[in-house]
Scaffold this motif. Sequence first.
Motif, PDB file in Angstrom:
ATOM      1  N   ARG A  25      46.720  64.693  48.928  1.00 56.57           N
ATOM      2  CA  ARG A  25      45.356  64.689  48.401  1.00 56.57           C
ATOM      3  C   ARG A  25      44.834  63.264  48.227  1.00 56.57           C
ATOM      4  O   ARG A  25      43.636  63.020  48.383  1.00 56.57           O
ATOM      5  CB  ARG A  25      45.294  65.460  47.082  1.00 56.57           C
ATOM      6  CG  ARG A  25      45.431  66.969  47.265  1.00 56.57           C
ATOM      7  CD  ARG A  25      45.185  67.721  45.973  1.00 56.57           C
ATOM      8  NE  ARG A  25      45.188  69.169  46.171  1.00 56.57           N
ATOM      9  CZ  ARG A  25      46.271  69.915  46.173  1.00 56.57           C
ATOM     10  NH1 ARG A  25      47.465  69.362  45.970  1.00 56.57           N
ATOM     11  NH2 ARG A  25      46.198  71.218  46.376  1.00 56.57           N
ATOM     12  N   PRO A  36      30.230  72.355  51.224  1.00 58.22           N
ATOM     13  CA  PRO A  36      31.513  72.230  51.922  1.00 58.22           C
ATOM     14  C   PRO A  36      31.635  73.153  53.120  1.00 58.22           C
ATOM     15  O   PRO A  36      31.177  74.296  53.095  1.00 58.22           O
ATOM     16  CB  PRO A  36      32.528  72.608  50.839  1.00 58.22           C
ATOM     17  CG  PRO A  36      31.780  73.541  49.942  1.00 58.22           C
ATOM     18  CD  PRO A  36      30.364  73.040  49.930  1.00 58.22           C
ATOM     19  N   VAL A  69      31.610  78.211  58.397  1.00 48.11           N
ATOM     20  CA  VAL A  69      32.757  78.162  57.489  1.00 48.11           C
ATOM     21  C   VAL A  69      33.883  79.058  57.992  1.00 48.11           C
ATOM     22  O   VAL A  69      35.063  78.665  58.009  1.00 48.11           O
ATOM     23  CB  VAL A  69      32.335  78.559  56.060  1.00 48.11           C
ATOM     24  CG1 VAL A  69      33.559  78.677  55.159  1.00 48.11           C
ATOM     25  CG2 VAL A  69      31.359  77.536  55.485  1.00 48.11           C
ATOM     26  N   VAL A 113      34.634  74.626  54.390  1.00 46.77           N
ATOM     27  CA  VAL A 113      35.976  74.859  53.838  1.00 46.77           C
ATOM     28  C   VAL A 113      36.210  73.893  52.688  1.00 46.77           C
ATOM     29  O   VAL A 113      35.831  74.185  51.560  1.00 46.77           O
ATOM     30  CB  VAL A 113      37.081  74.784  54.901  1.00 46.77           C
ATOM     31  CG1 VAL A 113      38.433  75.151  54.285  1.00 46.77           C
ATOM     32  CG2 VAL A 113      36.782  75.717  56.078  1.00 46.77           C
ATOM     33  N   ASP A 114      36.779  72.711  52.939  1.00 44.30           N
ATOM     34  CA  ASP A 114      37.078  71.788  51.837  1.00 44.30           C
ATOM     35  C   ASP A 114      36.563  70.375  52.102  1.00 44.30           C
ATOM     36  O   ASP A 114      37.002  69.428  51.458  1.00 44.30           O
ATOM     37  CB  ASP A 114      38.590  71.755  51.564  1.00 44.30           C
ATOM     38  CG  ASP A 114      39.399  71.407  52.810  1.00 44.30           C
ATOM     39  OD1 ASP A 114      38.799  71.143  53.873  1.00 44.30           O
ATOM     40  OD2 ASP A 114      40.641  71.416  52.731  1.00 44.30           O
ATOM     41  N   LYS A 115      35.638  70.246  53.019  1.00 45.04           N
ATOM     42  CA  LYS A 115      35.098  68.932  53.357  1.00 45.04           C
ATOM     43  C   LYS A 115      33.585  69.058  53.497  1.00 45.04           C
ATOM     44  O   LYS A 115      33.102  69.985  54.158  1.00 45.04           O
ATOM     45  CB  LYS A 115      35.708  68.436  54.681  1.00 45.04           C
ATOM     46  CG  LYS A 115      35.366  67.004  55.045  1.00 45.04           C
ATOM     47  CD  LYS A 115      35.840  66.678  56.458  1.00 45.04           C
ATOM     48  CE  LYS A 115      37.349  66.781  56.611  1.00 45.04           C
ATOM     49  NZ  LYS A 115      37.770  66.344  57.977  1.00 45.04           N
ATOM     50  N   GLN A 139      43.402  62.286  51.454  1.00 39.97           N
ATOM     51  CA  GLN A 139      42.126  62.952  51.693  1.00 39.97           C
ATOM     52  C   GLN A 139      40.991  62.299  50.911  1.00 39.97           C
ATOM     53  O   GLN A 139      39.854  62.207  51.398  1.00 39.97           O
ATOM     54  CB  GLN A 139      42.241  64.430  51.313  1.00 39.97           C
ATOM     55  CG  GLN A 139      43.178  65.223  52.212  1.00 39.97           C
ATOM     56  CD  GLN A 139      43.467  66.617  51.674  1.00 39.97           C
ATOM     57  OE1 GLN A 139      43.203  66.917  50.506  1.00 39.97           O
ATOM     58  NE2 GLN A 139      44.023  67.481  52.514  1.00 39.97           N
ATOM     59  N   ALA A 183      37.558  77.778  59.199  1.00 43.71           N
ATOM     60  CA  ALA A 183      38.751  78.281  58.505  1.00 43.71           C
ATOM     61  C   ALA A 183      39.716  78.938  59.491  1.00 43.71           C
ATOM     62  O   ALA A 183      40.939  78.765  59.392  1.00 43.71           O
ATOM     63  CB  ALA A 183      38.344  79.273  57.422  1.00 43.71           C
ATOM     64  N   ARG A 206      41.890  76.411  61.343  1.00 40.24           N
ATOM     65  CA  ARG A 206      42.769  75.538  60.557  1.00 40.24           C
ATOM     66  C   ARG A 206      44.206  76.058  60.583  1.00 40.24           C
ATOM     67  O   ARG A 206      44.469  77.218  60.205  1.00 40.24           O
ATOM     68  CB  ARG A 206      42.267  75.469  59.108  1.00 40.24           C
ATOM     69  CG  ARG A 206      41.013  74.628  58.922  1.00 40.24           C
ATOM     70  CD  ARG A 206      41.387  73.197  58.590  1.00 40.24           C
ATOM     71  NE  ARG A 206      42.072  73.117  57.326  1.00 40.24           N
ATOM     72  CZ  ARG A 206      41.492  72.782  56.162  1.00 40.24           C
ATOM     73  NH1 ARG A 206      40.205  72.523  56.116  1.00 40.24           N
ATOM     74  NH2 ARG A 206      42.200  72.712  55.052  1.00 40.24           N
ATOM     75  N   LEU A 209      45.378  77.394  57.224  1.00 36.79           N
ATOM     76  CA  LEU A 209      44.690  78.558  56.663  1.00 36.79           C
ATOM     77  C   LEU A 209      44.723  79.785  57.560  1.00 36.79           C
ATOM     78  O   LEU A 209      44.784  80.915  57.075  1.00 36.79           O
ATOM     79  CB  LEU A 209      43.228  78.199  56.372  1.00 36.79           C
ATOM     80  CG  LEU A 209      42.972  77.107  55.321  1.00 36.79           C
ATOM     81  CD1 LEU A 209      41.489  76.801  55.246  1.00 36.79           C
ATOM     82  CD2 LEU A 209      43.501  77.517  53.963  1.00 36.79           C
ATOM     83  N   HIS A 225      30.556  60.011  47.468  1.00 42.33           N
ATOM     84  CA  HIS A 225      31.608  60.611  48.292  1.00 42.33           C
ATOM     85  C   HIS A 225      32.226  59.588  49.235  1.00 42.33           C
ATOM     86  O   HIS A 225      33.440  59.618  49.484  1.00 42.33           O
ATOM     87  CB  HIS A 225      31.049  61.787  49.086  1.00 42.33           C
ATOM     88  CG  HIS A 225      32.070  62.442  49.964  1.00 42.33           C
ATOM     89  ND1 HIS A 225      33.096  63.214  49.472  1.00 42.33           N
ATOM     90  CD2 HIS A 225      32.246  62.408  51.321  1.00 42.33           C
ATOM     91  CE1 HIS A 225      33.851  63.641  50.471  1.00 42.33           C
ATOM     92  NE2 HIS A 225      33.354  63.173  51.601  1.00 42.33           N
TER      93      HIS A 225
END
Length: 300
Positions: free
Chosen positions: A89, A34, A274, A36-38, A92, A278, A281, A284, A70
Amino acid sequence: MADFDPVTKAVVPAAGLGTRFLPATKATPKEMLPIVDKPAIQYVVEEAASAGLLDLLMVTGKNKRSIEDHFDRAFELEGALEAKGDEERLSQVLEPASLATLHYVRQGEPKGLGHAVLCAKQHVGDHPFACLLGDDLIDYRDHLLKRMIKVRDTYGGSVVALMEVPKEQVSLYGVATISPTSEDDVVRVTDLVEKPAVDEAPSNWAVIGRYVIDPAVFEVLENTPPGRGGEIQLTDALRTLATRGSDEGGPVHGVLFRGRRYDTGDKLEYLRTVVKFAADREDLAPDFVPWLREFLDEIS
């Protein structure tokens, strides 16, 4: 403008073993690590889709099934999120499956990037195509791939993305011999060498992981012997095309890229990527950036 076939297809080689990230990549493809989250590979597919390339072939290998999962629907997860009313979510989770029409082919054994591209021959056919490497992420604000497609529309042949690197790093890349054109950011590539010694590099303009390739490359790759590292090198095939005229699949041009590129190919650059993502974002950065400053003060 000459009448060249439009670029509508993309190929994403994703069959590497990811040995530099072991043990994390023992069971998880490096492309799924990942940012971050992807997962990194999703950024690559998003880039192709934003350039209008909605027919995408993923060249995968053993233990890469999670990539297919995925970009597929996950009905049980979707149902659970819908029942909770978690629309954010749910959106997403749905997004990857709606980006493009994805196809998959396996590279039976790791014989190099050139061989991975050759695995796309049946799907691509007699059409030009983009090739995007998952190790290189290009900032969505820089539109590199769109520019490369426009250059292909103008000159035909193939187009590589070139980025100026420090001289001491040229041995990590394919390096181009270039000559200017009438456009400031476009050059003619007259020669290419894969990972040259520092004192033998023809320039410090390195090929990064974006290509727009004429289908003549397949015939060349079929007749390209293993090169550096005992692998079939895409650089060697493009070197051949660079000597050809437009009636034989040439020439090769380069786009001089001076934008934002994120290299996720090794641990240090991955960590930098990363942190940069971040810090960029909106959800974040307000908490992450002040914490990062405090942490750096503590360890300095």
